[in-house]
Design an enzyme around this catalytic site. Structure first.
Site, mmCIF file in Angstrom:
data_model
loop_
_atom_site.group_PDB
_atom_site.id
_atom_site.type_symbol
_atom_site.label_atom_id
_atom_site.label_comp_id
_atom_site.label_asym_id
_atom_site.label_seq_id
_atom_site.Cartn_x
_atom_site.Cartn_y
_atom_site.Cartn_z
ATOM 1 C CG ASP A 102 -37.897 7.145 -61.324
ATOM 2 O OD1 ASP A 102 -37.622 8.313 -61.649
ATOM 3 O OD2 ASP A 102 -37.042 6.305 -60.983
HETATM 4 N N1 URA Z 1 -34.347 7.185 -57.035
HETATM 5 C C1 URA Z 1 -34.830 6.607 -58.148
HETATM 6 O O1 URA Z 1 -34.110 5.924 -58.861
HETATM 7 N N2 URA Z 1 -36.125 6.804 -58.475
HETATM 8 C C2 URA Z 1 -36.976 7.517 -57.705
HETATM 9 O O2 URA Z 1 -38.163 7.627 -58.038
HETATM 10 C C3 URA Z 1 -36.471 8.119 -56.545
HETATM 11 C C4 URA Z 1 -35.156 7.937 -56.238
#
Ligand code: URA
Length: 229
Positions: A102
């Site tokens: 993310d």
């Molecule tokens: N899980 C998440 O919620 N976000 C990420 O970026 C990676 C794993």
């Protein structure tokens, strides 16, 4: 063997026109001999530009992702690819992230132009190990450890429960989670499923790769053999 101008263009050294001009202007050599024939068939390893070897034919990179960069080629906003040397951004095949983090997640992200490797490491069948560090909005109760390990934790909208995951509580607001799968927003959704909220997420490890030696935004080239045992 590949045409010289085509090889340099696919490595991002410039458009076909630009690399042809570079070749004709005497910047390219093989064994110390300047090559001005743009269509000469050459081996990657023998070519030099201004006395320097070419960038590797295929690249695998680990980058310590800062917050605020997106793992996408076409989203508006700051792209993770903008942290790489400009020339690498013009390579064909393109360099892509191996899976995604993310925008607000930091830490280990691998990138490669090797589509087969990318597919292998992101395949749900492969069960590559990922280790995350989380900071939480509410204190952990301790019960989450068993639930995460149970193989029965259901996430909203999913058909199958999560695979067993190892939660290690460091203090009531901090923990590490080890996963062997990679669903959309998985870590955040796992904590949401137990009524908590992730306020900071950092990936510490992907398979055997960490970023302990890299500052945020820095990267290094790695090999296939470094990634898995
Ligand atoms: N899980 C998440 O919620 N976000 C990420 O970026 C990676 C794993």
């Amino acid at each position: 063997m590949e045409r010289l101008d085509k090889m340099l263009t696919s490595l991002g050294y410039g458009s076909r026109k630009e690399v042809q001009t570079m070749i004709k202007n005497g910047h390219v050599s093989i064994n110390g001999i300047v090559i001005r024939n743009v269509s000469q068939k050459v081996e990657h390893d023998e070519v030099m530009i201004d006395g320097e070897k070419l960038d590797p034919k295929s690249l695998i990179i680990v980058l310590n992702k800062p917050s605020g960069y997106v793992c996408s080629h076409d989203d508006a906003g700051r792209l993770i690819y903008s942290l790489l040397p400009l020339r690498w951004q013009y390579r064909n095949p393109k360099i892509s992230t191996i899976g995604r983090l993310d925008s607000d997640t930091t830490g280990v992200i691998l990138l490669t132009d090797d589509g087969k490797l990318n597919h292998e490491l992101t395949s749900p069948k492969k069960h590559v190990r990922k280790l995350y560090e989380v900071m939480l909005a509410s204190p952990l109760s301790g019960n989450e450890v068993e639930l995460f390990a149970s193989g029965e934790l259901m996430l909203r909208g999913d058909e199958k429960p999560c695979m067993s995951a190892k939660l290690t509580i460091l203090d009531p607001y901090h923990a590490t989670v080890e996963l062997y799968e990679g669903r959309y927003h998985q870590v955040k959704r796992m904590f949401a499923a137990v009524g908590n909220k992730v306020i900071k997420l950092h990936r510490k490890r992907f398979a055997n790769i960490d970023v302990d030696e890299l500052k945020e935004g820095e990267f290094r080239i790695i090999s296939k053999e470094d990634i898995l045992d």
